[in-house]
Design a protein around this motif. Structure first.
Motif, PDB file in Angstrom:
ATOM      1  N   CYS A   1      -3.194   8.103   2.835  1.00 45.32           N
ATOM      2  CA  CYS A   1      -2.752   6.807   2.335  1.00 45.32           C
ATOM      3  C   CYS A   1      -3.778   6.283   1.343  1.00 45.32           C
ATOM      4  O   CYS A   1      -4.905   6.799   1.275  1.00 45.32           O
ATOM      5  N   PHE A   2      -3.388   5.244   0.564  1.00 48.09           N
ATOM      6  CA  PHE A   2      -4.321   4.730  -0.440  1.00 48.09           C
ATOM      7  C   PHE A   2      -3.931   3.331  -0.880  1.00 48.09           C
ATOM      8  O   PHE A   2      -2.794   2.879  -0.706  1.00 48.09           O
ATOM      9  N   ASP A   3      -4.929   2.664  -1.482  1.00 47.23           N
ATOM     10  CA  ASP A   3      -4.741   1.304  -1.991  1.00 47.23           C
ATOM     11  C   ASP A   3      -3.838   1.308  -3.224  1.00 47.23           C
ATOM     12  O   ASP A   3      -3.859   2.259  -4.016  1.00 47.23           O
ATOM     13  N   PRO A   4      -3.080   0.233  -3.456  1.00 56.31           N
ATOM     14  CA  PRO A   4      -2.212   0.155  -4.632  1.00 56.31           C
ATOM     15  C   PRO A   4      -2.979   0.010  -5.942  1.00 56.31           C
ATOM     16  O   PRO A   4      -2.392   0.157  -7.012  1.00 56.31           O
TER      17      PRO A   4
ATOM     18  N   ALA B   1       6.167   3.422   0.130  1.00 57.88           N
ATOM     19  CA  ALA B   1       5.492   2.146  -0.055  1.00 57.88           C
ATOM     20  C   ALA B   1       5.627   1.335   1.229  1.00 57.88           C
ATOM     21  O   ALA B   1       6.682   1.328   1.860  1.00 57.88           O
ATOM     22  N   VAL B   2       4.547   0.689   1.618  1.00 56.51           N
ATOM     23  CA  VAL B   2       4.549  -0.184   2.790  1.00 56.51           C
ATOM     24  C   VAL B   2       4.268  -1.602   2.287  1.00 56.51           C
ATOM     25  O   VAL B   2       3.248  -1.851   1.644  1.00 56.51           O
ATOM     26  N   ARG B   3       5.186  -2.527   2.575  1.00 54.70           N
ATOM     27  CA  ARG B   3       5.075  -3.887   2.027  1.00 54.70           C
ATOM     28  C   ARG B   3       5.195  -4.925   3.139  1.00 54.70           C
ATOM     29  O   ARG B   3       5.902  -4.719   4.119  1.00 54.70           O
ATOM     30  N   GLY B   4       4.505  -6.043   2.947  1.00 51.17           N
ATOM     31  CA  GLY B   4       4.582  -7.154   3.879  1.00 51.17           C
ATOM     32  C   GLY B   4       3.218  -7.545   4.389  1.00 51.17           C
ATOM     33  O   GLY B   4       2.196  -7.334   3.728  1.00 51.17           O
TER      34      GLY B   4
ATOM     35  N   MET C   1       0.866  -1.172   0.000  1.00 48.56           N
ATOM     36  CA  MET C   1       0.000   0.000   0.000  1.00 48.56           C
ATOM     37  C   MET C   1       0.908   1.230   0.000  1.00 48.56           C
ATOM     38  O   MET C   1       2.133   1.112   0.109  1.00 48.56           O
ATOM     39  N   TYR C   2       0.304   2.414  -0.148  1.00 48.13           N
ATOM     40  CA  TYR C   2       1.086   3.653  -0.209  1.00 48.13           C
ATOM     41  C   TYR C   2       0.575   4.658   0.818  1.00 48.13           C
ATOM     42  O   TYR C   2      -0.626   4.715   1.109  1.00 48.13           O
ATOM     43  N   ALA C   3       1.500   5.442   1.367  1.00 46.25           N
ATOM     44  CA  ALA C   3       1.147   6.457   2.354  1.00 46.25           C
ATOM     45  C   ALA C   3       2.092   7.643   2.214  1.00 46.25           C
ATOM     46  O   ALA C   3       3.187   7.515   1.651  1.00 46.25           O
ATOM     47  N   ARG C   4       1.660   8.792   2.741  1.00 49.06           N
ATOM     48  CA  ARG C   4       2.539   9.949   2.725  1.00 49.06           C
ATOM     49  C   ARG C   4       3.707   9.686   3.673  1.00 49.06           C
ATOM     50  O   ARG C   4       3.561   9.030   4.715  1.00 49.06           O
ATOM     51  N   GLN C   5       4.871  10.181   3.309  1.00 51.48           N
ATOM     52  CA  GLN C   5       6.050   9.987   4.139  1.00 51.48           C
ATOM     53  C   GLN C   5       5.838  10.643   5.495  1.00 51.48           C
ATOM     54  O   GLN C   5       5.331  11.748   5.601  1.00 51.48           O
ATOM     55  N   GLY C   6       6.224   9.926   6.545  1.00 52.27           N
ATOM     56  CA  GLY C   6       6.143  10.464   7.896  1.00 52.27           C
ATOM     57  C   GLY C   6       4.803  10.302   8.570  1.00 52.27           C
ATOM     58  O   GLY C   6       4.640  10.723   9.717  1.00 52.27           O
TER      59      GLY C   6
END
Length: 225
Positions: free
Chosen positions: A112-115, A76-79, A36-41
């Motif tokens: 944040c948002f879905d890929p 990007a946040v993965r796992g 997924m994706y999110a703003r840094q910090g």
């Protein structure tokens, strides 16, 4: 140990399905199963096996930033695991975007948002060189997008018969198919004499809606050296 702090509404529960949910009015929980994706910090806590990778300027069309440096720094946040996101205790809202939708959001309001969503920096047509309003983030595809707002947002319907004029410092986003242009509400003479401080607005025309926040952008504080 006993306290109102441990009330059920404050306790983090195990996620029952992947994806984002509101933890409370000020934060979003995302059960990550892949990416997924999110703003840094914006990550405030996580549990599980997650990796965070900064996405800088120029990495793919989906994550590119405007050449001016405006835009949205992403990670990007993965796992597999759960992560919580928030930004300066602003109010959080989740928007379900469907395949035929197109939503323009100011980068400062993306959490944040879905890929499965496509993200692109776009020039706001007709906006000229107005501060903060020249580039916005266009979201298309399908999935969930979490946005943040300083205060409770106001959603104003826009119609062909009734265009809406918004302060570029207060606008959060709008239906992407709306027409945009700059509108000057003060005469040149009035501006030279000091004016009202509200000389130029973004005009939106067509059929759709615009989201504004009940405050204007606060200039960044100077940091001591």
């Amino acid at each position: 140990m006993k306290s109102d702090l441990f009330a059920t509404e404050n306790m983090a529960q195990q996620a029952t399905a992947p994806g984002m949910t509101l933890q409370n009015a000020k934060s979003v929980k995302y059960a990550v199963n892949g990416e997924m994706y999110a703003r840094q910090g914006a990550m405030i806590a996580f549990r599980g096996n997650l990796q965070f990778e900064r996405k800088g300027q120029g990495i793919g069309g989906m994550l590119k930033r405007a050449v001016t440096g405006e835009g949205l720094p992403l990670m990007a946040v993965r796992g597999q695991g759960e992560a919580w996101f928030a930004h300066e205790a602003e109010n959080c809202f989740i928007i379900d975007i469907e395949p035929n939708d197109a939503l323009t959001i100011n980068g400062r309001n993306v959490l944040c948002f879905d890929p499965t969503l496509s993200y692109e920096i776009k020039t706001v047509k007709g906006a000229g060189m107005t501060g903060g309003g020249l580039f916005n983030s266009l979201f298309t595809g399908y999935g969930k997008l979490a946005v943040i707002c300083d205060g409770n947002p106001i959603v104003i319907p826009v119609s062909a018969q009734a265009p809406v004029y918004v302060d570029t410092d207060a606008v959060v986003g709008w239906s992407a198919h709306l027409g945009t242009s700059l509108h000057r509400s003060q005469s040149v003479g009035s501006m030279l004499r000091g004016g009202s401080g509200e000389a130029v607005q973004l005009m939106l025309q067509g059929e759709g809606f615009v989201i504004i926040r009940p405050s204007e952008v606060t200039p960044p504080k100077a940091t001591a050296h």
